[in-house]
Design an enzyme around this catalytic site. Structure first.
Site, PDB file in Angstrom:
ATOM      1  CD  GLU A   1      -2.116  -2.194   1.075  1.00 39.05           C
ATOM      2  OE1 GLU A   1      -1.005  -2.680   1.379  1.00 39.05           O
ATOM      3  OE2 GLU A   1      -3.118  -2.882   0.829  1.00 39.05           O
TER       4      GLU A   1
ATOM      5  CG  HIS B   1     -10.535  -6.415   7.894  1.00 35.88           C
ATOM      6  ND1 HIS B   1      -9.789  -7.048   8.857  1.00 35.88           N
ATOM      7  CD2 HIS B   1      -9.883  -6.598   6.725  1.00 35.88           C
ATOM      8  CE1 HIS B   1      -8.728  -7.610   8.286  1.00 35.88           C
ATOM      9  NE2 HIS B   1      -8.757  -7.354   6.992  1.00 35.88           N
TER      10      HIS B   1
END
Lengths: 331, 313
Positions: free
Chosen positions: A61, A130
């Site tokens: 990322e 998440h």
């Protein structure tokens, strides 16, 4: 003709149209190409546009967000997907320090026309790491635009607007909305349909209380409004659409009319979107029109639990919104 | 050529003068905050610039003043920026670490963040089918950032025309390379990416290496890692005397035996390109050029308060 279009298909249409319209636009992220997208948002795009325009990245990322920023600085218009915004935390330095601040720090010589997009906030049963909502985190930063669509029309119009915007834009989608169909007008389905960033929409006019929300909670507010209508309370539901720059004028105009305010968001309460709305209302002309303190409905101030009964109670439900309205109206 | 050698000498001397002027201004409190000077490392920026052209791109960290000038900026523009004046290259809104030109992407404050950004610039060059490359510089300290390895991986995977340049000046702030890095052969850390180590106290070596690197990366051979072995005489920044983690002897020895400007001077005089007197004249001219630029920069006003809200949507 009017059609039922899911948010997923609306996003897909937007990406397809913008990739076709401008050669410099490209999409990168994990699984966006050959897998058709982790959530199938980019379905069919790699097949149509190929390796150059739709790029699968390794699980890096920070690296690929930085690469996307560099590409934007050098003349391209990347759409950088985070599989979920939880993973953007790894790359957040690139979003804030390399993208958001560059135009200001360079006094306009550097521009970063990039879009960071992906699902944000709660999903279903994916637990604490998440499920975080980043609206407040990104909304805090000058130099960044932050949008949060609810309907398919929002999704398509805002994604197209974001891609065409020369500033860095963070687009916070909702995984739970991807499969939801919404009515889309013929105009909304056209290739030139763009929604202005920074403008809220009144989804349902009302007179007794202003409900302000973004993303999935907008739908809950509409449901709550239906319930309350039966009891004679007419809610005005405002879909913020943009977190930053926030259309506080729309909220003010509504509060002047209804005299009551309830904010609804999926994120945690402290230092959140609702807190910002309340602060700004206090600072502006609408304060004098409030007949009661504003009430915030937010996600529970805990890391998202897994067990369904706990998870269900961690995000605003229709009953919570109804309760808040009654509290605000003292009924 | 003779002219080139003189030009290299002139540029290095001028850049050193500029950095020394910044040092003085900082001590007079006319420059605030961070100020990272490249005194001793001049051969890297000057040598690189001599090897590349205006279509190539460069990005580096906060030790960026010399690059900013060489890539199309001005000494006055850099000094004025350091002093936060309106004639600064970022109109006073960026400061020492955020100075840019159309072919130079800064000037970056976050250690290592510029490396993936540099790889991204090279991605754009490849995408747009340009016959140019990007030099993404970082230090020995930054070389341990995870994002550097992420950038290496993607650059190699996608065959990007990116030259990763590790400016190894032996210290990351107060930590020597041996204390920060298990493998101090920085040119080998690109794994499958070929690496080159360059004596960056010799400007001719720097220039040759950069020419070679540009050739390599623009002919579709993918990225390269280049370690520029150099040295800074000053501390990490103006807040660091640079003496607590290394001996004065070491610094003096480097200056006496390895100085890049002295080294080029030796070549020039030995090869009969110019004599001591001519070089002294260049030194004098460099000092004057910088002094004039500093005086002009001092006359520049601070930004008007209305600039507060500009360059933001």
């Amino acid at each position: 003709a009017v059609s039922q279009v899911t948010v997923r298909d609306a996003l897909n249409q937007a990406l397809d149209e913008e990739l076709e319209r401008d050669e410099r636009v490209f999409l990168l992220g994990e699984e966006v190409a050959q897998y058709d997208g982790a959530y199938k948002i980019s379905r069919g795009l790699w097949k149509k546009y190929g390796d150059k325009r739709v790029i699968d990245t390794p699980i890096s990322e920070m690296g690929f967000a930085g690469i996307a920023v560099g590409a934007a600085m050098a003349g391209l218009r990347p759409v950088c997907e985070f599989m979920t915004f939880n993973f953007s935390m790894q790359a957040i330095d690139q979003v804030i320090n390399s993208a958001a601040k560059s135009c200001y720090m360079s006094a306009g010589s550097i521009s970063v026309p990039i879009v960071f997009r992906g699902p944000n906030g709660a999903s279903a049963g994916v637990a604490a790491q998440h499920s975080q909502c980043f609206a407040a985190w990104y909304g805090h930063c000058p130099g960044l635009k932050v949008v949060s669509p609810w309907s398919s029309e929002d999704a398509k119009g805002l994604l197209k607007a974001s891609i065409r915007d020369d500033n860095p834009v963070v687009m916070l989608e909702s995984e739970l909305l991807y499969g939801v169909p919404f009515e889309m007008s013929e105009q909304a389905q056209s290739k030139e349909f763009v929604i202005p960033i920074g403008k809220a929409k009144i989804e349902r006019p009302g007179t007794h209380v202003t409900l302000v929300a973004h993303s999935r909670p907008v739908g809950h507010c509409i449901e709550a409004a239906a319930v309350l209508s039966k009891e004679g309370v007419e809610c005005e539901v405002i879909n913020l659409r943009t977190i930053r720059p926030m259309d506080i004028e729309a909220v003010e105009a509504s509060v002047v009319k209804t005299n009551h305010l309830v904010t609804v968001e999926g994120g945690w309460p402290q230092f959140g979107v609702g807190a910002e709305i309340c602060a700004r209302i206090m600072e502006g002309p609408a304060f004098n029109y409030l007949d009661a303190p504003a009430v915030r409905v937010t996600g529970a101030d805990v890391p998202m639990p897994y067990a369904k009964i706990l998870e269900d109670n961690s995000i605003p439900q229709v009953k919570d919104i109804v309760f808040a309205v009654k509290k605000a109206l003292n009924i | 050529t003779k002219e080139e050698l003189i030009d290299l000498y002139t540029k290095m001397t001028t850049m050193r003068r500029m950095e020394q002027a910044a040092d003085a201004l900082y001590k007079q409190k006319m420059i605030r905050g961070f100020c990272h000077l490249a005194i001793g490392q001049e051969a890297v920026s000057v040598g690189m610039e001599a090897a590349i052209d205006g279509d190539d791109r460069v990005i580096t960290s906060y030790r960026c003043h010399t690059f900013a000038v060489l890539r199309g900026g001005t000494i006055k523009g850099v000094i004025a920026e350091l002093m936060g004046r309106v004639d600064g290259m970022s109109f006073g809104k960026g400061g020492s670490m955020h100075i840019f030109t159309p072919s130079f992407f800064g000037g970056n404050g976050i250690v290592g963040a510029q490396v993936p950004v540099g790889a991204g610039i090279s991605l754009a060059q490849k995408y747009l089918k340009q016959k140019s490359c990007t030099f993404a510089l970082y230090g020995d300290g930054a070389s341990n950032q995870g994002q550097v390895f992420e950038a290496y991986n993607m650059a190699k995977l996608w065959n990007l025309p990116c030259v990763f340049v590790c400016e190894n000046n032996k210290y990351g702030m107060g930590t020597s390379a041996e204390r920060s890095s298990q493998n101090t052969a920085f040119f080998t850390r690109g794994d499958q990416i070929p690496g080159l180590q360059v004596n960056a106290m010799d400007i001719l070596a720097v220039k040759r290496a950069c020419q070679w690197a540009k050739e390599w990366t623009t002919s579709g051979k993918g990225p390269l890692v280049m370690e520029m072995v150099t040295y800074r005489y000053g501390g990490h920044s103006m807040s660091d005397p640079g003496t607590t983690y290394r001996t004065r002897d070491e610094v003096q020895q480097m200056r006496a035996q390895h100085d890049a400007i002295a080294g080029l001077k030796k070549y020039i005089t030995e090869w009969g390109v110019a004599d001591e007197a001519q070089l002294k004249a260049i030194d004098k001219a460099a000092k004057e050029e910088v002094d004039v630029a500093v005086e002009e920069a001092k006359k520049s006003p601070f930004p008007d308060l209305k600039e507060f809200w500009t360059d933001i949507y």
